[in-house]
Write an enzyme that holds these catalytic residues in place. Structure first.
Site, PDB file in Angstrom:
ATOM      1  N   GLU A  12       0.821  -1.217   0.000  1.00  0.00           N
ATOM      2  CA  GLU A  12       0.000   0.000   0.000  1.00  0.00           C
ATOM      3  C   GLU A  12       0.856   1.268   0.000  1.00  0.00           C
ATOM      4  O   GLU A  12       0.570   2.237   0.712  1.00  0.00           O
ATOM      5  CB  GLU A  12      -0.946   0.007   1.214  1.00  0.00           C
ATOM      6  CG  GLU A  12      -1.872  -1.186   1.297  1.00  0.00           C
ATOM      7  CD  GLU A  12      -2.798  -1.308   0.092  1.00  0.00           C
ATOM      8  OE1 GLU A  12      -3.218  -0.264  -0.438  1.00  0.00           O
ATOM      9  OE2 GLU A  12      -3.089  -2.453  -0.311  1.00  0.00           O
ATOM     10  N   GLY A  14       1.973   2.637  -3.139  1.00  0.00           N
ATOM     11  CA  GLY A  14       1.853   3.323  -4.417  1.00  0.00           C
ATOM     12  C   GLY A  14       2.540   2.657  -5.589  1.00  0.00           C
ATOM     13  O   GLY A  14       2.733   3.293  -6.629  1.00  0.00           O
ATOM     14  N   LYS A  15       2.883   1.361  -5.484  1.00  0.00           N
ATOM     15  CA  LYS A  15       3.543   0.677  -6.603  1.00  0.00           C
ATOM     16  C   LYS A  15       2.698   0.705  -7.871  1.00  0.00           C
ATOM     17  O   LYS A  15       3.210   0.924  -8.971  1.00  0.00           O
ATOM     18  CB  LYS A  15       3.846  -0.781  -6.239  1.00  0.00           C
ATOM     19  CG  LYS A  15       4.942  -0.995  -5.237  1.00  0.00           C
ATOM     20  CD  LYS A  15       5.360  -2.450  -5.167  1.00  0.00           C
ATOM     21  CE  LYS A  15       4.219  -3.401  -4.868  1.00  0.00           C
ATOM     22  NZ  LYS A  15       3.592  -3.176  -3.553  1.00  0.00           N
ATOM     23  N   LYS A  37       1.646  -8.601 -13.820  1.00  0.00           N
ATOM     24  CA  LYS A  37       1.501  -8.809 -12.376  1.00  0.00           C
ATOM     25  C   LYS A  37       1.625 -10.309 -12.131  1.00  0.00           C
ATOM     26  O   LYS A  37       0.693 -11.075 -12.401  1.00  0.00           O
ATOM     27  CB  LYS A  37       0.131  -8.297 -11.906  1.00  0.00           C
ATOM     28  CG  LYS A  37      -0.081  -8.391 -10.398  1.00  0.00           C
ATOM     29  CD  LYS A  37       0.594  -7.270  -9.660  1.00  0.00           C
ATOM     30  CE  LYS A  37       0.243  -7.281  -8.171  1.00  0.00           C
ATOM     31  NZ  LYS A  37       0.859  -6.163  -7.435  1.00  0.00           N
ATOM     32  N   GLU A 109       5.219  -5.641 -11.997  1.00  0.00           N
ATOM     33  CA  GLU A 109       4.903  -5.114 -10.664  1.00  0.00           C
ATOM     34  C   GLU A 109       4.819  -6.247  -9.651  1.00  0.00           C
ATOM     35  O   GLU A 109       4.009  -7.162  -9.780  1.00  0.00           O
ATOM     36  CB  GLU A 109       3.578  -4.343 -10.670  1.00  0.00           C
ATOM     37  CG  GLU A 109       3.268  -3.733  -9.312  1.00  0.00           C
ATOM     38  CD  GLU A 109       1.860  -3.182  -9.200  1.00  0.00           C
ATOM     39  OE1 GLU A 109       1.373  -3.031  -8.062  1.00  0.00           O
ATOM     40  OE2 GLU A 109       1.245  -2.914 -10.242  1.00  0.00           O
ATOM     41  N   GLY A 110       5.649  -6.170  -8.633  1.00  0.00           N
ATOM     42  CA  GLY A 110       5.665  -7.194  -7.597  1.00  0.00           C
ATOM     43  C   GLY A 110       4.508  -7.071  -6.633  1.00  0.00           C
ATOM     44  O   GLY A 110       3.682  -6.150  -6.710  1.00  0.00           O
ATOM     45  N   GLY A 170       5.953   6.888  -3.634  1.00  0.00           N
ATOM     46  CA  GLY A 170       4.703   6.531  -4.293  1.00  0.00           C
ATOM     47  C   GLY A 170       3.473   7.279  -3.832  1.00  0.00           C
ATOM     48  O   GLY A 170       2.503   7.386  -4.581  1.00  0.00           O
ATOM     49  N   ARG A 171       3.505   7.823  -2.596  1.00  0.00           N
ATOM     50  CA  ARG A 171       2.310   8.490  -2.073  1.00  0.00           C
ATOM     51  C   ARG A 171       2.743   9.689  -1.231  1.00  0.00           C
ATOM     52  O   ARG A 171       2.866   9.594  -0.013  1.00  0.00           O
ATOM     53  CB  ARG A 171       1.469   7.517  -1.243  1.00  0.00           C
ATOM     54  CG  ARG A 171       0.941   6.322  -2.029  1.00  0.00           C
ATOM     55  CD  ARG A 171       0.133   5.364  -1.155  1.00  0.00           C
ATOM     56  NE  ARG A 171      -1.073   5.999  -0.657  1.00  0.00           N
ATOM     57  CZ  ARG A 171      -1.976   5.372   0.106  1.00  0.00           C
ATOM     58  NH1 ARG A 171      -1.804   4.105   0.454  1.00  0.00           N
ATOM     59  NH2 ARG A 171      -3.042   6.014   0.518  1.00  0.00           N
ATOM     60  N   PRO A 200       1.969  12.352  -5.987  1.00  0.00           N
ATOM     61  CA  PRO A 200       1.030  12.742  -4.941  1.00  0.00           C
ATOM     62  C   PRO A 200       0.070  11.616  -4.581  1.00  0.00           C
ATOM     63  O   PRO A 200      -0.240  10.761  -5.412  1.00  0.00           O
ATOM     64  CB  PRO A 200       0.283  13.926  -5.566  1.00  0.00           C
ATOM     65  CG  PRO A 200       0.411  13.722  -7.042  1.00  0.00           C
ATOM     66  CD  PRO A 200       1.741  13.070  -7.246  1.00  0.00           C
TER      67      PRO A 200
END
Length: 239
Positions: A12, A14-15, A37, A109-110, A170-171, A200
């Site tokens: 959680e 932002g990947k 994925k 994406e992991g 990421g966030r 953002p």
């Protein structure tokens, strides 16, 4: 670069948004993009997953998911509990090679962090990166604790002989606290690689055109963006 592994320092963080932003910029440049994925956890069949979110935001891409497990756990644990087949690095590598033959850029994406287990043998995203000879992008949190998690990830990459191209936040919060502001200067040292972007928070709520504009401002020219880490950090230096 034709293949890039996107990992994180946790969950959680932002990947998926970082993956979507890179894909959006590449697609806007006319490049053929695929997003893979290997393992999606915490969703039932038919529910939209991370690759669906990337496609919604980035546009015309190839989206592929290899395995899906209903419980939000590490893929190896989720597969065991559900009695479903595991995902193995060889399967992921084969998919990457196939996608790379038909696309200009493949983003992998992991799930969670770099060393989260895919199967009962202990294989991880790091093994996938090694198998396909691809560089790794680290997505990190903004606030307190991120330097240690980022440094541990960087050390694992170095120990395994994997190339880290940089780190992206990421966030980024609307009201960054003292730790987040200081981390802008300290993250490159922790990562042993440059700061290549700051996205953002709540970026996924934007319509596609606006998402692309923000992605361009938030990512380095390395990805086709205009992000300048020194200029961004200077906004918060005097606070």
């Amino acid at each position: 670069m034709s293949v890039l592994i996107v990992t994180g320092t946790g969950t959680e963080i932002g990947k998926t948004m970082v993956t979507a932003a890179i894909a959006a910029l590449a697609t806007a440049e006319g490049r053929r993009v695929a997003v893979l994925k290997p393992a999606q956890t915490g969703l039932l069949p038919g529910e939209p997953g991370d690759v669906d979110e990337v496609a919604r935001l980035a546009g015309d891409i190839t989206a592929r998911e290899l395995r899906r497990y209903p419980e939000p756990l590490a893929p190896a644990t989720a597969a065991r509990r559900a009695g479903l087949p595991e995902v193995h690095p060889a399967d992921v590598a084969a998919s990457v090679v196939g996608l790379a033959a038909e696309h200009d850029l493949v983003l992998v994406e992991g799930a969670g962090g770099l060393l989260v287990r895919f199967d009962s043998a202990g294989a991880t995203l790091a093994d996938v990166a090694w198998a396909v000879g691809a560089p790794v992008l680290v997505v990190a949190e903004a606030g307190l604790g991120t330097l240690n998690a980022t440094a541990l990830t960087a050390e694992a990459l170095l120990h395994r002989g994997l190339e880290s191209i940089g780190v992206v936040v990421g966030r980024w919060p609307a009201e960054p606290d003292l730790a987040a502001r200081c981390n802008l200067a300290d993250l490159p040292d922790a990562a042993g690689a440059p700061l290549l972007g700051v996205l953002p928070d709540d970026l996924g709520a934007l319509p596609r055109a606006e998402f692309l504009d923000v992605a361009r401002r938030s990512l380095s020219p390395w990805f086709g963006g205009t992000f300048d880490p020194e200029a961004f950090s200077a906004q918060f230096a005097a606070r």
